[in-house]
Enzyme design. Structure first.
Site, short mmCIF file in Angstrom:
data_model
loop_
_atom_site.label_atom_id
_atom_site.label_comp_id
_atom_site.label_asym_id
_atom_site.label_seq_id
_atom_site.Cartn_x
_atom_site.Cartn_y
_atom_site.Cartn_z
N ARG A 223 0.85 -1.18 0.00
CA ARG A 223 0.00 0.00 0.00
C ARG A 223 0.89 1.24 0.00
NH1 ARG A 223 -3.47 -2.87 -1.45
NH2 ARG A 223 -5.52 -3.26 -0.53
N HIS A 271 -1.52 1.07 -9.66
CA HIS A 271 -2.19 0.09 -8.81
C HIS A 271 -2.87 -1.00 -9.65
CE1 HIS A 271 -4.05 -0.40 -4.55
NE2 HIS A 271 -3.85 -1.57 -5.13
#
Length: 308
Positions: A223, A271
């Site tokens: 993350r 992502h």
């Protein structure tokens, strides 16, 4: 019984089609066509506003549509409602592909050759065997273990670190904060696959980079908040870190003025390392719902104390 899907809109039709064909007894709704929220018993979602959950008094299970759950405010989920993360082959396969690509590109100096092309330089770089390169994976859950299993086929020396002790054949494993620096000391390529928790936020920082061998590379597929951006930029500019491949950033999307976009030693992707695939995820979801209906344990229940 009703299911509400509040996640990736472009793929909602695929989810709805599968449920209509394989679970006609379940009413599958797609946000924003939610109907009466008080009727919803199963919620499949990514971003979940706290006040939204409060409108579903009959909610029985909250399913995350992805492998992570850091996007969910756990305090807004009633204690009796299990939070279940997505564990499905599409997510695992995608992550294995991405990390393999990143590791091999770094190992074979791919980015150096990309830099050479505009200058028309023909400059072969000596290639060490994979056995001479150590890759360390932080996070030894289902994704981390699958990545290590694939990397083993190339012959890399493998190391793994997690908060709790794990034993993995062919991998030198380390556990706990006191074993983090010994783990880092021999990692030529470091891959972050940790869940995001208060304990792991900012873990990719100046102290961690200094503990790596000089010239090591970093791959972050965990993350964005795992990384302290300024510390990485400083480590890159000093030569302590040679390259960084980042699939996650904070914030997302990464602002156009962010220095990661222009830094020659940083490669950014939006992502995309691993995505839930409806064709493999929908059967997993349905089986979990059936397990719940039969009173059997759910697969992928999150331990709220640990946050994953």
């Amino acid at each position: 019984m009703s299911i509400l899907y509040r996640s990736d809109a472009p793929r909602a039709a695929a989810w709805a089609k599968y449920m209509a064909e394989h679970a006609p007894d379940l009413e599958f709704r797609v946000w924003p066509e939610a109907g009466k929220l008080c009727d919803v018993e199963y919620l499949v979602a990514w971003q979940v506003p706290p006040d939204f959950i409060a409108q579903m008094p009959n909610l029985k299970v909250l399913f995350s549509s992805g492998a992570g759950v850091d996007h969910v405010d756990l305090s807004a989920v009633p204690p009796h409602v299990p939070l279940v993360r997505m564990v499905e082959p599409g997510i695992i396969n995608g992550m294995v592909e991405y990390v393999s690509l990143a590791a091999l590109a770094l190992h074979r100096d791919f980015f150096d050759y990309v830099e050479q092309k505009p200058t028309r330089r023909w400059n072969p770089i000596e290639v060490p065997p994979a056995s001479a390169r150590a890759i360390g994976v932080m996070g030894l859950g289902s994704l981390g273990c699958a990545v290590l299993e694939r990397l083993a086929t190339y012959g890399f020396r493998l190391r793994g670190w997690s908060c709790s002790s794990r034993r993995i054949e062919g991998v030198q494993t380390f556990a706990g904060a006191d074993r983090l620096q010994p783990f880092l000391a021999e990692c030529d390529i470091l891959v972050c696959l940790l869940p995001l928790t208060p304990a792991t936020q900012g873990i990719l920082n100046r102290e961690l980079f200094a503990a790596l061998p000089k010239g090591a590379a970093v791959v972050n597929v965990g993350r964005g908040p795992h990384l302290v951006d300024a510390d990485l930029l400083a480590a890159l500019d000093s030569g302590q870190i040679s390259r960084a491949i980042l699939d996650v950033t904070e914030p997302e999307p990464l602002p156009s003025e962010h220095p990661f976009w222009t830094h020659p030693r940083v490669f950014v992707t939006p992502h995309v390392a691993s995505m839930t695939q409806p064709e493999t995820a929908a059967p997993i979801l349905l089986e979990n719902i059936r397990r719940h209906q039969r009173g059997e344990p759910l697969v992928g229940v999150v331990d709220r104390r640990r946050g994953y």
